[in-house]
Design an enzyme around this catalytic site. Structure first.
Site, short mmCIF file in Angstrom:
data_model
loop_
_atom_site.label_atom_id
_atom_site.label_comp_id
_atom_site.label_asym_id
_atom_site.label_seq_id
_atom_site.Cartn_x
_atom_site.Cartn_y
_atom_site.Cartn_z
N GLY A 105 29.62 6.74 65.22
CA GLY A 105 30.19 5.57 65.89
C GLY A 105 31.63 5.37 65.47
O GLY A 105 32.21 6.24 64.84
N GLY A 106 32.16 4.23 65.85
CA GLY A 106 33.55 3.93 65.54
C GLY A 106 33.84 3.96 64.05
O GLY A 106 34.94 4.24 63.62
N LYS A 115 25.53 6.07 56.01
CA LYS A 115 26.73 6.03 56.86
C LYS A 115 27.93 6.40 56.02
O LYS A 115 28.18 5.84 54.96
CB LYS A 115 26.87 4.62 57.43
CG LYS A 115 28.14 4.41 58.21
CD LYS A 115 28.05 3.21 59.10
CE LYS A 115 27.64 3.62 60.48
NZ LYS A 115 27.68 2.57 61.47
N ASP A 135 30.87 -6.56 66.62
CA ASP A 135 30.70 -5.39 67.47
C ASP A 135 29.27 -5.33 68.01
O ASP A 135 28.58 -4.32 67.86
CB ASP A 135 31.08 -4.12 66.71
CG ASP A 135 31.45 -2.96 67.65
OD1 ASP A 135 31.57 -3.22 68.87
OD2 ASP A 135 31.59 -1.83 67.18
#
Ligand SMILES: *[C@@H]1O[C@H](CO)[C@@H](O)[C@H](O)[C@H]1NC(C)=O
Ligand SMILES: *[C@@H]1O[C@H](CO)[C@@H](O)[C@H](O)[C@H]1NC(C)=O
Length: 681
Positions: free
Chosen positions: A371-372, A391, A487
């Site tokens: 993802g971003g 992550k 987000d």
């Protein structure tokens, strides 16, 4: 020359010979000059005095560097060759459609290496006017309503640094061939073929040295080749992309050639250093030594002043390194960054070695998604057999790390059955690793949009909506301090083993508040979900979260992304469309056809109306999450909203510039607000 006639015959003869020679000389230099300016062919090693039409935020630096965008968010920058190029596509033309070729050198530089935005494209277009086009993932070329239409007649070669699922992007570092729209006909991760090594070598298109790109079209074979390579390599003899395409069906007779670039919610500087084009044959090679230099980077890699001094030292050092190498590599592999102040967070800390073993060395096979913020890997902790998701976020700045780790430590204390539990962290040089509970069913968007996954029933969808609302309420109001998510979207909602919705990635946006230049606002979020006021204030609030939640509801109920407007009347955004269906008394027209009518009408109507309330253009009109929860649980009745009457209470009068942004961000939602404002007057 006419003054020659005033001289007598003999003198005139001598003179006329002289002037004729002079004339010839000037003719020659004129021709030479003309070649550089010729409509069929030109070459610019730097752009001083170049025949370019600039638009948007593009400018040319005094050293000739073309600067398409700076790091301001949601901007567009263009540079097109002023003279239209004739492609003679009409069948009656005696000259056939030409083979053409072009090459250029570009550089993309972002402030935070892990987040670039958005990319740059070489474009051939019937016009240089792109005022209707959107920034961000549209790269300044198309908008919601014309994306993909054959009437665009646009060919673009995109250098894309963001992975946009709605355009089926393959990764955040790819080169693509786009015909009339942003879904590439063909694309590939950026690599180049090295003859010496006999293999493909990957290449970063952003935050690396300037890069060359070649585009060659063979009209006879109808073959379009795109090749990239680092600036110091010669042109690889195998192209990255080689696509069969009949451009005579795409391009019109008179076309403009040039560059389009855009920034998104995150921004990069996009530069072009030199450009060569030839409509009728191979383009000339650029002279690398004449290209303008990029502005100096903040971290300069200093070069040794003299090889003579360095060589003997190197010889000695090599031996030492060789001896130490084995030991060093071993140690380096699991090396972490640990500072004194972190001792108090000891319990939250994971060792890199354990995470490395858990994820089998961060193997591609264990990759759950990207993802971003970074890549996510699946893993199993060696001692406990606990399944985790790791992550990896790259983060260069030391500054602010202390505050952020303190926040992580407190986020670890966030406990709610609809949040993805954060278990802890680990730090390495330039990198942060966050460890979460593993969610076996993955992210919600894959159930909504992918044809591979099973369909999600309305019962499950409604449950997930209430789950996410409850998680947001907890973050906004029920914890000891207000936590903004910033987000919210279906790809950030994960499903546990029982298909309960769990909100992930909360608080991560804060990482980019600390340690970045406070003068520049980095709006974190995703286009399509950003509240209109964000573009003016840059300030996230619980109201901007509520706006995104409204868009998220529509995603779940309508089964489409906010940027997927397939079948929606032109000039309308998803929210507009739902609104206009509602006005017509046909709100159920918007429901996801994949549900096959299997849902409770009252629930569906309720959910869609709550979505419209949440995504109201005026923050003051949006409910808070406690109210949203009450509406969804049926514990409070919805306020009556008439879309047509004057519902505008907020004195919001956008200036031209702002309204353009409002339009471009939430599309023609502005229509609604403009409409209600004029009925107010
Ligand atoms: C980017 O360029 C625009 C237009 O020249 C300017 O208004 C803006 O301040 C610049 N932004 C930055 C971060 O330099
Ligand atoms: C395009 O690439 C193919 C495959 O490598 C090659 O055979 C062909 O000559 C190339 N054409 C042009 C115009 O570069």
């Amino acid at each position: 020359m006419y003054y020659c006639y005033q001289f007598d015959q003999s003198l005139f003869l001598i003179f006329s010979m002289g002037t004729r020679m002079l004339f010839c000389l000037t003719m020659l230099s004129n021709i030479h000059f003309f070649l550089a300016q010729d409509e069929n062919q030109f070459i610019y090693n730097g752009f001083n005095g170049a025949n370019l039409h600039l638009d948007g935020v593009a400018k040319i630096h005094p050293n000739g560097l073309l600067h398409l965008t700076n790091t301001s968010i949601l901007q567009k920058g263009y540079a097109f060759y002023k003279i239209p190029i004739s492609f003679n596509t009409s069948s009656s033309a005696s000259i056939p459609f030409p083979s053409f070729s072009t090459n250029f050198v570009f550089a993309i530089v972002s402030q935070i290496p892990s987040i670039s935005g958005q990319g740059l494209a070489f474009a051939i277009s019937p016009s240089m006017g792109f005022s209707q086009a959107l920034a961000s993932q549209y790269m300044g070329l198309f908008n919601l309503s014309n994306n993909g239409l054959p009437t665009n007649h646009v060919l673009a070669i995109e250098l894309d640094t963001v992975k946009n699922p709605e355009f089926e992007d393959i990764n955040s570092n790819h080169v693509g061939i786009d015909v009339n729209g942003m879904i590439s006909v063909e694309s590939a991760p950026a690599t180049y073929f090295s003859t010496e090594e006999g293999k493909n070598i990957s290449l970063m298109i952003s935050n690396s040295d300037p890069t060359q790109l070649w585009i060659d079209y063979d009209a006879a074979k109808k073959l379009l080749n795109v090749t990239v390579a680092p600036i110091r390599s010669s042109k690889p003899n195998r192209p990255l992309l080689s696509t069969s395409i009949d451009l005579s069906l795409v391009l019109l007779e008179n076309m403009y050639v040039g560059f389009s670039s855009a920034t998104g919610p995150a921004a990069s500087e996009h530069y072009v250093l030199g450009w060569s084009f030839n409509r009728t044959g191979p383009a000339q090679n650029l002279d690398i030594s004449k290209l303008p230099l990029l502005p100096p980077k903040r971290k300069s890699n200093q070069k040794p002043s003299s090889i003579n001094i360095v060589l003997p030292i190197v010889a000695t050092v090599v031996l030492v390194i060789f001896i130490g190498a084995v030991y060093f590599v071993r140690k380096k592999k699991y090396e972490e960054v640990r500072e004194d102040w972190e001792t108090e967070y000891g319990p939250q800390r994971f060792s890199y070695k354990n995470l490395y073993i858990a994820t089998k060395g961060f193997k591609e096979k264990e990759l759950l998604g990207a993802g971003g913020f970074g890549k996510v890997y699946r893993g199993t902790l060696p001692n406990s057999n606990l399944q985790i998701a790791v992550k990896r976020v790259s983060h260069d700045s030391k500054q602010g790390m202390k505050e952020f780790i303190a926040e992580i430590a407190s986020m670890k204390r966030l406990r709610h059955r609809n949040l993805v539990q954060l278990l802890g962290y680990c730090r390495r040089k330039g990198e942060l690793l966050l460890v979460y509970d593993y969610m076996p069913n993955g992210s919600l968007d894959r159930f909504l949009f992918s044809r591979i996954k099973q369909n999600l029933s309305w019962f499950h969808r409604f449950t997930v909506l209430k789950d996410v609302a409850s998680a947001l309420l907890y973050l906004h109001e029920e914890w000891e301090q207000v936590v903004l998510h910033r987000d919210i979207k279906s790809s950030n909602v994960l499903l546990d083993a029982d298909f309960n919705g769990r909100l992930g990635d909360f608080g991560l946006a804060r990482l980019y508040d600390h340690g970045t230049n406070p003068q520049t606002t980095h709006v974190v979020g995703t286009v399509g979900y950003l509240a209109p006021e964000l573009s003016r204030t840059g300030k996230a609030t619980s109201g901007t979260d509520v706006f995104a939640f409204g868009v998220f509801i529509l995603e779940v109920a309508c089964g489409r992304r906010p940027t997927d407007l397939h079948g929606v009347p032109e000039d309308e955004s998803l929210v507009d469309w739902v609104l206009s269906c509602w006005r017509r008394g046909a709100i159920l027209d918007v429901v996801d056809p994949k549900l096959e009518g299997k849902y409770l009408i009252e629930e569906m109507e309720l959910v869609l109306k709550v979505a419209l309330l949440c995504s109201h253009p005026f923050p003051a009109m949006r409910p808070n999450m406690r109210q949203v929860m009450q509406y969804l649980e049926g514990n409070a009745s919805l306020p009556e909203i008439q879309a047509d009457s004057s519902i505008c209470t907020s004195p919001f009068t956008p200036t031209n510039e702002e309204s353009e942004l409002v339009f471009s961000i939430s599309s023609s939602y502005g229509k609604w607000s403009v409409h209600s404002m004029s009925s107010n007057e």
